[in-house]
Design a protein around this motif. Structure first.
Motif, PDB file in Angstrom:
ATOM      1  N   PHE A  93       0.823  -1.203   0.000  1.00  0.00           N
ATOM      2  CA  PHE A  93       0.000   0.000   0.000  1.00  0.00           C
ATOM      3  C   PHE A  93       0.865   1.263   0.000  1.00  0.00           C
ATOM      4  O   PHE A  93       1.997   1.240   0.487  1.00  0.00           O
ATOM      5  CB  PHE A  93      -0.901   0.009   1.248  1.00  0.00           C
ATOM      6  N   PRO A  94       0.315   2.376  -0.527  1.00  0.00           N
ATOM      7  CA  PRO A  94       1.048   3.649  -0.506  1.00  0.00           C
ATOM      8  C   PRO A  94       1.376   4.116   0.917  1.00  0.00           C
ATOM      9  O   PRO A  94       2.329   4.861   1.122  1.00  0.00           O
ATOM     10  CB  PRO A  94       0.098   4.642  -1.190  1.00  0.00           C
ATOM     11  N   CYS A  95       0.615   3.646   1.906  1.00  0.00           N
ATOM     12  CA  CYS A  95       0.865   4.032   3.297  1.00  0.00           C
ATOM     13  C   CYS A  95       2.130   3.378   3.852  1.00  0.00           C
ATOM     14  O   CYS A  95       2.573   3.704   4.957  1.00  0.00           O
ATOM     15  CB  CYS A  95      -0.337   3.672   4.180  1.00  0.00           C
ATOM     16  N   ALA A 132      -8.393  -1.876  -2.539  1.00  0.00           N
ATOM     17  CA  ALA A 132      -7.815  -2.761  -1.531  1.00  0.00           C
ATOM     18  C   ALA A 132      -7.788  -2.042  -0.189  1.00  0.00           C
ATOM     19  O   ALA A 132      -7.658  -0.817  -0.124  1.00  0.00           O
ATOM     20  CB  ALA A 132      -6.411  -3.179  -1.934  1.00  0.00           C
ATOM     21  N   THR A 133      -7.920  -2.810   0.893  1.00  0.00           N
ATOM     22  CA  THR A 133      -7.930  -2.227   2.228  1.00  0.00           C
ATOM     23  C   THR A 133      -6.742  -2.732   3.031  1.00  0.00           C
ATOM     24  O   THR A 133      -6.519  -3.940   3.132  1.00  0.00           O
ATOM     25  CB  THR A 133      -9.233  -2.584   2.976  1.00  0.00           C
ATOM     26  N   CYS A 134      -5.987  -1.801   3.610  1.00  0.00           N
ATOM     27  CA  CYS A 134      -4.834  -2.131   4.436  1.00  0.00           C
ATOM     28  C   CYS A 134      -5.309  -2.707   5.759  1.00  0.00           C
ATOM     29  O   CYS A 134      -6.196  -2.134   6.414  1.00  0.00           O
ATOM     30  CB  CYS A 134      -3.989  -0.877   4.678  1.00  0.00           C
ATOM     31  N   THR A 138      -6.241   0.690   7.794  1.00  0.00           N
ATOM     32  CA  THR A 138      -7.528   0.770   7.075  1.00  0.00           C
ATOM     33  C   THR A 138      -7.501   1.704   5.865  1.00  0.00           C
ATOM     34  O   THR A 138      -8.561   2.152   5.418  1.00  0.00           O
ATOM     35  CB  THR A 138      -8.702   1.144   8.013  1.00  0.00           C
ATOM     36  N   PHE A 139      -6.310   2.038   5.337  1.00  0.00           N
ATOM     37  CA  PHE A 139      -6.220   2.764   4.067  1.00  0.00           C
ATOM     38  C   PHE A 139      -7.002   1.961   3.032  1.00  0.00           C
ATOM     39  O   PHE A 139      -6.930   0.740   2.981  1.00  0.00           O
ATOM     40  CB  PHE A 139      -4.750   2.886   3.627  1.00  0.00           C
TER      41      PHE A 139
END
Length: 183
Positions: A93-95, A132-134, A138-139
């Motif tokens: 994820f980008p996070c 998609a969910t991290c 929760t990103f």
């Protein structure tokens, strides 16, 4: 089914043919594989003779029949060592967080290309997914997904998808190496 011929291979006897009784080539190809696997690994892969829905002498899908026969071997003490592998799916994820999941497989479905390496490289390529969910923060949004074969069994089975999204059959030759090292 009975073997019609054997071929001398060093100190071992290997099956070379099974009689076709009508539309049984899908049965014969799977049986030939199980005989060769058992022979190469020095294990008995005899399965109960019940053909279930496949014993009607009609044409059937060889992949479905293979999975049916594989199910009969699940109780074999070496089943998982021989046939069961694992692949790991990583979503980045980008996070900065990653979702990582490992799942077992008995066969890998791959698109039809000219070489096995191309097929596996496609399976293991990075894909962009939306929504998609991290699991950590929760990103929700766009992320990169990559699958890798993380545990290779003694015998790896590939289901080569020969039909494209328009139901056109691919009939190209596939270069299958005699030996292969997974990295």
């Amino acid at each position: 089914m009975r073997e019609t011929k054997t071929m001398y291979d060093g100190n071992k006897m290997a099956p070379t043919g099974i009689p076709n009784r009508g539309n049984t080539c899908f049965i014969n190809s799977v049986e030939q594989c199980f005989r060769a696997i058992g022979h190469a690994l020095n294990v008995d892969l005899t399965r109960p003779g019940n053909l279930g829905q496949f014993g009607d002498f009609r044409q059937h899908d060889v992949h479905e029949y293979f999975l049916f026969e594989l199910g009969k071997l699940e109780a074999h003490r070496k089943f998982h060592d021989i046939f069961s592998g694992k692949f790991t799916t990583t979503i980045q994820f980008p996070c900065g967080h990653r979702n990582v999941r490992t799942d077992p497989f008995l066969d890998l479905s791959v698109p039809c290309y000219d070489t096995m390496e191309e097929m596996v490289n496609t399976l293991e390529s990075v894909d962009v997914i939306n929504g998609a969910t991290c699991d950590t923060c929760t990103f929700k949004g766009r992320a990169e997904k990559c699958m890798t074969v993380s545990d290779v069994p003694a015998v790896i089975s590939f289901h080569i998808k020969r039909f494209d999204m328009y139901n056109n059959k691919k009939s190209n030759d596939v270069n299958v190496p005699v030996t292969w090292t997974f990295l």
